[in-house]
Design a protein around this motif. Structure first.
Motif, short mmCIF file in Angstrom:
data_model
loop_
_atom_site.label_atom_id
_atom_site.label_comp_id
_atom_site.label_asym_id
_atom_site.label_seq_id
_atom_site.Cartn_x
_atom_site.Cartn_y
_atom_site.Cartn_z
N TYR A 1 96.77 21.48 144.78
CA TYR A 1 95.45 22.16 145.47
C TYR A 1 94.55 22.68 144.32
N LYS A 2 95.07 23.43 143.16
CA LYS A 2 94.13 24.10 142.19
C LYS A 2 93.47 23.03 141.38
N ARG A 3 94.12 21.67 141.36
CA ARG A 3 93.54 20.84 140.65
C ARG A 3 92.33 19.95 141.63
N GLN A 4 92.75 19.97 142.78
CA GLN A 4 91.45 19.61 143.67
C GLN A 4 90.63 20.30 143.80
N LEU A 5 90.68 21.68 143.53
CA LEU A 5 89.62 22.66 143.55
C LEU A 5 88.69 22.57 142.17
N PHE A 6 89.53 22.15 141.21
CA PHE A 6 88.93 22.03 139.86
C PHE A 6 88.15 20.74 140.00
N ALA A 7 88.30 19.80 140.45
CA ALA A 7 87.71 18.43 140.78
C ALA A 7 86.49 18.72 141.53
N LEU A 8 86.49 19.49 142.38
CA LEU A 8 85.27 19.65 143.41
C LEU A 8 84.10 20.37 142.36
N PHE A 9 84.47 21.26 141.54
CA PHE A 9 83.64 22.10 140.65
C PHE A 9 83.01 21.12 139.39
N ASP A 10 83.94 20.14 139.09
CA ASP A 10 83.69 19.25 137.81
C ASP A 10 82.79 18.07 138.27
N LYS A 11 81.49 18.75 138.38
CA LYS A 11 80.29 17.81 138.88
C LYS A 11 80.02 16.76 138.03
N GLU A 12 80.29 16.51 136.67
CA GLU A 12 79.87 15.54 135.88
C GLU A 12 81.11 14.66 135.66
N SER A 13 82.13 15.03 136.37
CA SER A 13 83.81 14.16 136.22
C SER A 13 83.93 13.98 134.74
N GLU A 14 83.80 15.03 133.86
CA GLU A 14 84.05 15.17 132.56
C GLU A 14 85.26 16.20 132.09
N GLY A 15 85.89 16.49 133.31
CA GLY A 15 87.04 17.17 132.97
C GLY A 15 86.71 18.70 132.45
N LEU A 16 85.63 19.02 132.78
CA LEU A 16 85.20 20.46 132.39
C LEU A 16 84.44 21.10 133.54
#
Length: 134
Positions: free
Chosen positions: A14-29
């Motif tokens: 779930y935390k990783r999914q949340l992170f992915a939502l905010f990783d707008k550039e799909s760069e892992g940041l």
């Protein structure tokens, strides 16, 4: 959605999914300014001062971004430090008094407590809370 009571593997997903939502550039940041919103998305309630402190911890080089592993580390720490409902009830019991009507908290005591402890609340926020009980 609270992560309390969820298995650590499911919680991690779930935390990783949340992170992915905010990783707008799909760069892992993710931009460090999103941290407070992300923590609140995990049902944590950090103060602005705590968010500022966590921002420094998650981005010590001041790059303005953080990766998922740093996020998971910070969330684990913040989750352990989070106040529970029990903590709130225990804190409010010091304000309580018992009389014929039951256990009560005087309005003035409540206002003083909420404006002088931790991150002080604004009087308008306190009035809003109190209006729910009148």
């Amino acid at each position: 959605r609270s992560t309390q009571g969820v298995s650590s593997a499911a919680s991690d997903v779930y935390k990783r999914q949340l992170f992915a939502l905010f990783d707008k550039e799909s760069e892992g940041l993710v931009n460090v300014n999103e941290l407070g919103t992300m923590l609140r998305g995990l049902n944590l309630s950090p103060t602005e001062a705590e968010v500022d402190s966590l921002k420094q911890a998650i981005d010590p080089e001041n790059t303005g971004k953080f990766n998922v592993e740093s996020f998971l580390d910070i969330v684990t720490k913040a989750d352990k430090d989070a106040n529970t409902v029990e903590d709130l009830i225990n804190a409010l019991t010091i304000l309580a008094s018992e009389d014929k009507k039951g256990t009560t908290i005087a309005t003035e005591k409540f206002k003083e407590f909420m404006t002088s402890r931790g991150e002080p609340m604004q009087s308008t926020e306190i009035e809003e809370i109190l209006s729910d009980f009148n």
